[in-house]
Design a protein around this motif. Structure first.
Motif, PDB file in Angstrom:
ATOM      1  N   PRO A  45     -22.886  10.351  19.911  1.00  0.00           N
ATOM      2  CA  PRO A  45     -23.738  11.420  20.432  1.00  0.00           C
ATOM      3  C   PRO A  45     -23.610  12.689  19.585  1.00  0.00           C
ATOM      4  O   PRO A  45     -22.504  13.093  19.235  1.00  0.00           O
ATOM      5  CB  PRO A  45     -23.200  11.653  21.840  1.00  0.00           C
ATOM      6  CG  PRO A  45     -22.480  10.396  22.197  1.00  0.00           C
ATOM      7  CD  PRO A  45     -21.921   9.881  20.907  1.00  0.00           C
ATOM      8  N   ALA A  46     -24.752  13.288  19.258  1.00  0.00           N
ATOM      9  CA  ALA A  46     -24.769  14.533  18.486  1.00  0.00           C
ATOM     10  C   ALA A  46     -25.918  15.384  18.989  1.00  0.00           C
ATOM     11  O   ALA A  46     -27.031  14.895  19.161  1.00  0.00           O
ATOM     12  CB  ALA A  46     -24.925  14.246  16.997  1.00  0.00           C
ATOM     13  N   SER A  72     -20.645  12.609  26.252  1.00  0.00           N
ATOM     14  CA  SER A  72     -20.948  13.923  25.683  1.00  0.00           C
ATOM     15  C   SER A  72     -20.681  13.925  24.180  1.00  0.00           C
ATOM     16  O   SER A  72     -20.122  12.973  23.624  1.00  0.00           O
ATOM     17  CB  SER A  72     -20.133  15.008  26.383  1.00  0.00           C
ATOM     18  OG  SER A  72     -18.768  14.793  26.160  1.00  0.00           O
ATOM     19  N   THR A  73     -21.057  15.004  23.533  1.00  0.00           N
ATOM     20  CA  THR A  73     -20.901  15.096  22.078  1.00  0.00           C
ATOM     21  C   THR A  73     -19.433  15.121  21.652  1.00  0.00           C
ATOM     22  O   THR A  73     -19.134  14.830  20.501  1.00  0.00           O
ATOM     23  CB  THR A  73     -21.625  16.334  21.528  1.00  0.00           C
ATOM     24  OG1 THR A  73     -21.127  17.496  22.207  1.00  0.00           O
ATOM     25  CG2 THR A  73     -23.127  16.224  21.733  1.00  0.00           C
ATOM     26  N   TYR A 159     -31.211   7.440  29.347  1.00  0.00           N
ATOM     27  CA  TYR A 159     -31.909   8.674  29.018  1.00  0.00           C
ATOM     28  C   TYR A 159     -31.138   9.360  27.894  1.00  0.00           C
ATOM     29  O   TYR A 159     -29.910   9.429  27.922  1.00  0.00           O
ATOM     30  CB  TYR A 159     -31.988   9.614  30.222  1.00  0.00           C
ATOM     31  CG  TYR A 159     -32.556  10.970  29.877  1.00  0.00           C
ATOM     32  CD1 TYR A 159     -33.917  11.138  29.661  1.00  0.00           C
ATOM     33  CD2 TYR A 159     -31.729  12.074  29.711  1.00  0.00           C
ATOM     34  CE1 TYR A 159     -34.448  12.365  29.315  1.00  0.00           C
ATOM     35  CE2 TYR A 159     -32.252  13.319  29.361  1.00  0.00           C
ATOM     36  CZ  TYR A 159     -33.599  13.456  29.160  1.00  0.00           C
ATOM     37  OH  TYR A 159     -34.124  14.672  28.803  1.00  0.00           O
ATOM     38  N   LEU A 160     -31.857   9.865  26.914  1.00  0.00           N
ATOM     39  CA  LEU A 160     -31.266  10.589  25.797  1.00  0.00           C
ATOM     40  C   LEU A 160     -31.691  12.051  25.880  1.00  0.00           C
ATOM     41  O   LEU A 160     -32.886  12.349  25.943  1.00  0.00           O
ATOM     42  CB  LEU A 160     -31.725   9.979  24.468  1.00  0.00           C
ATOM     43  CG  LEU A 160     -31.137  10.569  23.196  1.00  0.00           C
ATOM     44  CD1 LEU A 160     -29.610  10.495  23.194  1.00  0.00           C
ATOM     45  CD2 LEU A 160     -31.701   9.835  21.982  1.00  0.00           C
ATOM     46  N   SER A 161     -30.706  12.937  25.896  1.00  0.00           N
ATOM     47  CA  SER A 161     -30.973  14.377  26.000  1.00  0.00           C
ATOM     48  C   SER A 161     -32.011  14.803  24.964  1.00  0.00           C
ATOM     49  O   SER A 161     -31.993  14.341  23.822  1.00  0.00           O
ATOM     50  CB  SER A 161     -29.670  15.150  25.784  1.00  0.00           C
ATOM     51  OG  SER A 161     -29.926  16.523  25.693  1.00  0.00           O
ATOM     52  N   ASP A 162     -32.903  15.706  25.364  1.00  0.00           N
ATOM     53  CA  ASP A 162     -33.922  16.180  24.416  1.00  0.00           C
ATOM     54  C   ASP A 162     -33.311  17.024  23.304  1.00  0.00           C
ATOM     55  O   ASP A 162     -33.945  17.263  22.282  1.00  0.00           O
ATOM     56  CB  ASP A 162     -35.059  16.909  25.115  1.00  0.00           C
ATOM     57  CG  ASP A 162     -34.621  18.118  25.912  1.00  0.00           C
ATOM     58  OD1 ASP A 162     -33.419  18.456  25.905  1.00  0.00           O
ATOM     59  OD2 ASP A 162     -35.488  18.722  26.557  1.00  0.00           O
ATOM     60  N   SER A 163     -32.055  17.453  23.466  1.00  0.00           N
ATOM     61  CA  SER A 163     -31.390  18.203  22.398  1.00  0.00           C
ATOM     62  C   SER A 163     -30.612  17.293  21.435  1.00  0.00           C
ATOM     63  O   SER A 163     -30.014  17.785  20.471  1.00  0.00           O
ATOM     64  CB  SER A 163     -30.435  19.246  22.994  1.00  0.00           C
ATOM     65  OG  SER A 163     -29.425  18.627  23.755  1.00  0.00           O
ATOM     66  N   ALA A 167     -32.292   9.527  17.334  1.00  0.00           N
ATOM     67  CA  ALA A 167     -32.567   8.462  18.299  1.00  0.00           C
ATOM     68  C   ALA A 167     -31.262   7.725  18.624  1.00  0.00           C
ATOM     69  O   ALA A 167     -30.268   7.843  17.911  1.00  0.00           O
ATOM     70  CB  ALA A 167     -33.601   7.504  17.728  1.00  0.00           C
ATOM     71  N   GLN A 168     -31.292   6.945  19.708  1.00  0.00           N
ATOM     72  CA  GLN A 168     -30.108   6.210  20.144  1.00  0.00           C
ATOM     73  C   GLN A 168     -30.484   4.822  20.614  1.00  0.00           C
ATOM     74  O   GLN A 168     -31.567   4.615  21.153  1.00  0.00           O
ATOM     75  CB  GLN A 168     -29.414   6.957  21.288  1.00  0.00           C
ATOM     76  CG  GLN A 168     -28.145   6.330  21.822  1.00  0.00           C
ATOM     77  CD  GLN A 168     -27.027   6.307  20.802  1.00  0.00           C
ATOM     78  OE1 GLN A 168     -26.969   5.402  19.967  1.00  0.00           O
ATOM     79  NE2 GLN A 168     -26.147   7.304  20.842  1.00  0.00           N
TER      80      GLN A 168
END
Length: 188
Positions: A45-46, A72-73, A159-163, A167-168
């Motif tokens: 995650p980044a 989390s990141t 769900y992937l955070s919009d920030s 892509a994941q």
């Protein structure tokens, strides 16, 4: 959206761009479900968190129980037991998963149960692949919310955070689903 889903050998993959979410419902309805699977992310995650839900009882797309894993990141993983009724989510249990750092490709074993009606017993475990399944449950809660005391299917939602900065791929493998038999209390 069918474009979000693919397979890689035996793994099911949910492909998401930042800000996107998607779900898949896997089986018939039950009031006593027990699902165990292997879960990983393709990239670390980044820029924003990654959210993955295993829903052992989904009555409808907006009414369900879920184990939500939030990576989390900083690579920590938080486990939340969530009750959602008509789109309104309530966290009923939450803990940071001990001894886990989820990086690209780190595989986690996950087990989640939703057993019973009238009172549903919710249980969850998360542990590293290659280690022994813990005897104790990471999270345990009881819930009596009327709308959820009926049969529901098992599903996954990602769900992937919009920030997020890229892509994941949310990867699921080694899925085993069973029906748990309720044990009647011993009369006293």
């Amino acid at each position: 959206n069918k474009a979000h889903f693919s397979a890689d050998g035996s793994r099911g993959i949910i492909n998401l761009a930042p800000g996107a979410g998607s779900q898949i419902v896997l089986n018939q309805a039950s009031t006593n479900s027990d699902a165990t699977f292997n879960y990983s992310l393709a990239v670390a995650p980044a820029g924003g968190s990654n959210f993955f839900e295993a829903r052992p009882r989904q009555v409808s797309s907006n009414t369900h129980y879920a184990l939500k894993l939030v990576t989390s990141t900083n690579k920590t993983v938080r486990a939340d037991l969530v009750r959602t009724v008509n789109g309104s989510a309530t966290t009923i249990g939450q803990v940071l998963v001990p001894n886990i750092s989820q990086d690209a490709g780190t595989q986690l074993n996950v087990r989640v149960q939703a057993v019973g009606t009238g009172t549903t017993n919710l249980k969850a475990k998360v542990w590293a692949v290659g280690t022994t399944e813990p005897t104790a449950w990471l999270l345990e809660r009881e819930d009596t919310t009327t709308e959820l005391q009926v049969a529901g299917g098992t599903s996954f939602y990602a769900y992937l955070s919009d920030s997020a900065s890229s892509a994941q791929q949310f990867r699921v493998d080694e899925l085993h689903g069973t029906t748990v038999k309720e044990v009647a209390p011993t009369p006293t």
